[in-house]
Design a protein around this motif. Structure first.
Motif, mmCIF file in Angstrom:
data_model
loop_
_atom_site.group_PDB
_atom_site.id
_atom_site.type_symbol
_atom_site.label_atom_id
_atom_site.label_comp_id
_atom_site.label_asym_id
_atom_site.label_seq_id
_atom_site.Cartn_x
_atom_site.Cartn_y
_atom_site.Cartn_z
ATOM 1 N N ILE A 136 0.822 -1.209 0.000
ATOM 2 C CA ILE A 136 0.000 0.000 0.000
ATOM 3 C C ILE A 136 0.862 1.266 0.000
ATOM 4 O O ILE A 136 0.331 2.376 -0.066
ATOM 5 C CB ILE A 136 -0.952 0.022 1.216
ATOM 6 C CG1 ILE A 136 -0.168 -0.029 2.536
ATOM 7 C CG2 ILE A 136 -1.958 -1.112 1.127
ATOM 8 C CD1 ILE A 136 -1.035 0.097 3.775
ATOM 9 N N ASP A 171 0.034 5.316 -6.184
ATOM 10 C CA ASP A 171 -0.933 5.594 -5.124
ATOM 11 C C ASP A 171 -2.369 5.451 -5.642
ATOM 12 O O ASP A 171 -3.234 4.910 -4.952
ATOM 13 C CB ASP A 171 -0.705 7.012 -4.583
ATOM 14 C CG ASP A 171 -1.549 7.304 -3.350
ATOM 15 O OD1 ASP A 171 -1.424 6.564 -2.361
ATOM 16 O OD2 ASP A 171 -2.339 8.265 -3.385
ATOM 17 N N LYS A 175 -5.012 2.668 -4.146
ATOM 18 C CA LYS A 175 -6.257 3.091 -3.512
ATOM 19 C C LYS A 175 -7.472 2.528 -4.234
ATOM 20 O O LYS A 175 -8.487 2.218 -3.606
ATOM 21 C CB LYS A 175 -6.321 4.622 -3.471
ATOM 22 C CG LYS A 175 -5.379 5.232 -2.427
ATOM 23 C CD LYS A 175 -5.512 6.732 -2.367
ATOM 24 C CE LYS A 175 -4.624 7.295 -1.258
ATOM 25 N NZ LYS A 175 -4.675 8.782 -1.206
ATOM 26 N N ARG A 176 -7.377 2.407 -5.551
ATOM 27 C CA ARG A 176 -8.479 1.828 -6.313
ATOM 28 C C ARG A 176 -8.733 0.384 -5.896
ATOM 29 O O ARG A 176 -9.874 -0.020 -5.677
ATOM 30 C CB ARG A 176 -8.145 1.906 -7.798
ATOM 31 C CG ARG A 176 -9.237 1.400 -8.727
ATOM 32 C CD ARG A 176 -8.743 1.438 -10.152
ATOM 33 N NE ARG A 176 -9.690 0.847 -11.081
ATOM 34 C CZ ARG A 176 -9.361 0.376 -12.262
ATOM 35 N NH1 ARG A 176 -8.098 0.438 -12.683
ATOM 36 N NH2 ARG A 176 -10.276 -0.139 -13.053
ATOM 37 N N ALA A 178 -7.702 -1.014 -2.987
ATOM 38 C CA ALA A 178 -8.088 -1.022 -1.579
ATOM 39 C C ALA A 178 -9.553 -0.631 -1.399
ATOM 40 O O ALA A 178 -10.271 -1.228 -0.584
ATOM 41 C CB ALA A 178 -7.187 -0.080 -0.783
ATOM 42 N N ASP A 179 -10.026 0.350 -2.164
ATOM 43 C CA ASP A 179 -11.423 0.768 -2.061
ATOM 44 C C ASP A 179 -12.364 -0.358 -2.494
ATOM 45 O O ASP A 179 -13.432 -0.553 -1.907
ATOM 46 C CB ASP A 179 -11.671 2.008 -2.922
ATOM 47 C CG ASP A 179 -11.054 3.266 -2.327
ATOM 48 O OD1 ASP A 179 -10.725 3.241 -1.119
ATOM 49 O OD2 ASP A 179 -10.884 4.251 -3.064
ATOM 50 N N LYS A 184 -9.639 -0.016 4.437
ATOM 51 C CA LYS A 184 -9.464 1.386 4.771
ATOM 52 C C LYS A 184 -8.187 1.577 5.594
ATOM 53 O O LYS A 184 -8.053 1.015 6.678
ATOM 54 C CB LYS A 184 -10.670 1.912 5.556
ATOM 55 C CG LYS A 184 -12.007 1.689 4.849
ATOM 56 C CD LYS A 184 -12.069 2.406 3.511
ATOM 57 C CE LYS A 184 -13.419 2.192 2.842
ATOM 58 N NZ LYS A 184 -13.485 2.840 1.510
ATOM 59 N N TYR A 185 -7.277 2.373 5.063
ATOM 60 C CA TYR A 185 -6.008 2.628 5.753
ATOM 61 C C TYR A 185 -5.707 4.122 5.704
ATOM 62 O O TYR A 185 -6.340 4.874 4.953
ATOM 63 C CB TYR A 185 -4.880 1.836 5.101
ATOM 64 C CG TYR A 185 -4.570 2.222 3.680
ATOM 65 C CD1 TYR A 185 -3.538 3.112 3.380
ATOM 66 C CD2 TYR A 185 -5.311 1.714 2.618
ATOM 67 C CE1 TYR A 185 -3.253 3.472 2.067
ATOM 68 C CE2 TYR A 185 -5.042 2.069 1.306
ATOM 69 C CZ TYR A 185 -4.012 2.948 1.034
ATOM 70 O OH TYR A 185 -3.746 3.309 -0.259
ATOM 71 N N THR A 186 -4.746 4.553 6.512
ATOM 72 C CA THR A 186 -4.394 5.967 6.553
ATOM 73 C C THR A 186 -2.901 6.116 6.821
ATOM 74 O O THR A 186 -2.271 5.218 7.402
ATOM 75 C CB THR A 186 -5.207 6.700 7.635
ATOM 76 O OG1 THR A 186 -4.936 8.101 7.572
ATOM 77 C CG2 THR A 186 -4.856 6.199 9.026
ATOM 78 N N TYR A 194 1.981 3.691 8.062
ATOM 79 C CA TYR A 194 0.594 3.491 7.672
ATOM 80 C C TYR A 194 -0.144 2.737 8.787
ATOM 81 O O TYR A 194 0.383 1.779 9.339
ATOM 82 C CB TYR A 194 0.500 2.669 6.390
ATOM 83 C CG TYR A 194 0.886 3.431 5.141
ATOM 84 C CD1 TYR A 194 -0.074 4.098 4.384
ATOM 85 C CD2 TYR A 194 2.208 3.488 4.721
ATOM 86 C CE1 TYR A 194 0.274 4.805 3.238
ATOM 87 C CE2 TYR A 194 2.570 4.186 3.574
ATOM 88 C CZ TYR A 194 1.604 4.842 2.841
ATOM 89 O OH TYR A 194 1.945 5.536 1.717
ATOM 90 N N HIS A 196 -3.374 0.440 9.375
ATOM 91 C CA HIS A 196 -4.199 -0.386 8.490
ATOM 92 C C HIS A 196 -4.739 -1.591 9.248
ATOM 93 O O HIS A 196 -4.188 -1.998 10.275
ATOM 94 C CB HIS A 196 -3.368 -0.864 7.294
ATOM 95 C CG HIS A 196 -2.170 -1.675 7.694
ATOM 96 N ND1 HIS A 196 -2.218 -3.042 7.861
ATOM 97 C CD2 HIS A 196 -0.900 -1.301 7.987
ATOM 98 C CE1 HIS A 196 -1.031 -3.480 8.223
ATOM 99 N NE2 HIS A 196 -0.214 -2.446 8.321
#
Length: 293
Positions: A136, A171, A175-176, A178-179, A184-186, A194, A196
């Motif tokens: 990620i 990125d 994100k595509r 992961a969505d 959901k991570y930050t 990160y 997660h």
């Protein structure tokens, strides 16, 4: 005139006695009854339980049955540009994990637990299922993918040609994916790490999400049943398919549990087969007797 010692001692004794009584009363009272006491702050309770506070933006939203973006572009451990659909098996289920290579703890725990469960599955990597791990962190490199891939395959005693793909990407593509998975991570800029969730995704040969396995440990039974379920009878032995009918996924516990109706059906089939075999035996015996007469 100084007071006599005999008059001082009784007063000292009374003061000591009252002090002792006060100390006993204070120490016997509950914390909430002491002056200034009240409800224990939540932060203290969580610290005592060794539970970290929840991290905002970190969650798993299950998207069961949703198709993955098979046209998503990534880079494999050899530095080659690949589409996600090119590395996902079209005939076998896939174990997919999202991690990042500089993770100080959780990612290693998840991958090591995945390897441990894979060793005990009773299914063979490459023959019955495949695996894909995606970083990620867009700063991770194919060289890091290659090093991690070699390490985990060696720990399983598998050759470097085994189908466990480690991918990096931009990125936007990360994100595509992961969505779609609901992963959901930050990113925490202060620690440069990160945050997660810990989860392994089980993907069908058609490229859709079949099951989520949570935690930093994965019971081999649950992982095997999830793979058999995702494969829809395309992998495993005949006995595995029979066993599968006796277990059902419990959404409350997020585990596979014993399914009594499946067991009853299996028992009924066994009784039917036993009766049919017995009837055939007696029928053939009667035929032989009639022929001999």
């Amino acid at each position: 005139m100084k007071p006599a010692l005999s008059h001082i001692l009784p007063r000292v004794t009374r003061v000591g006695f009252l002090t002792t009584v006060a100390l006993v009363l204070v120490t016997s009272l509950p914390a909430s009854a002491m002056p200034g006491a009240g409800k224990t702050p939540r932060s203290i309770i969580e610290a005592q339980k060794d539970l970290p506070p929840p991290v905002k933006g970190v969650d798993v939203q299950e998207h069961l049955g949703e198709a993955l973006p098979l046209d998503g572009r990534f880079v494999d451990a050899a530095g080659k540009d690949v589409k996600l659909g090119e590395v996902l098996s079209k005939t076998k289920p896939t174990l997919m994990t999202l991690v990042y290579y500089n993770c100080p703890m959780l990612c290693n725990l998840v991958l090591n637990a995945q390897v441990q469960a894979m060793r005990e599955l009773g299914l063979e990597l490459g023959k019955d299922y495949e695996a894909v791990t995606v970083s990620i962190d867009p700063e991770d490199t194919p060289a890091q993918s290659l090093e991690r891939r070699r390490r985990h395959l060696q720990s399983m005693g598998k050759p470097e040609t085994a189908p466990w793909h480690f991918l990096t990407g931009t990125d936007a593509e990360i994100k595509r994916l992961a969505d779609t998975l609901g992963f959901k991570y930050t990113y925490d800029a202060s620690t440069k790490q990160y945050a997660h969730p810990a989860v392994v995704h089980v993907i069908t040969p058609e490229g859709s999400i079949s099951r989520y396995l949570y935690g930093a440990t994965f019971p081999p039974k649950d992982m095997k049943l999830a793979l058999l379920e995702a494969a829809a009878g395309r992998v495993g032995t005949s006995f595995d398919q029979i066993v599968m009918s006796c277990f059902k996924y419990d959404t409350a516990t997020r585990r596979y549990g014993f399914y009594i109706f499946g067991f009853i059906r299996l028992g009924g089939m066994m009784v039917f087969c036993a009766l049919a075999t017995m009837l055939i035996y007696f029928w053939r015996r009667e035929l032989k007797k009639g022929a001999a007469a």
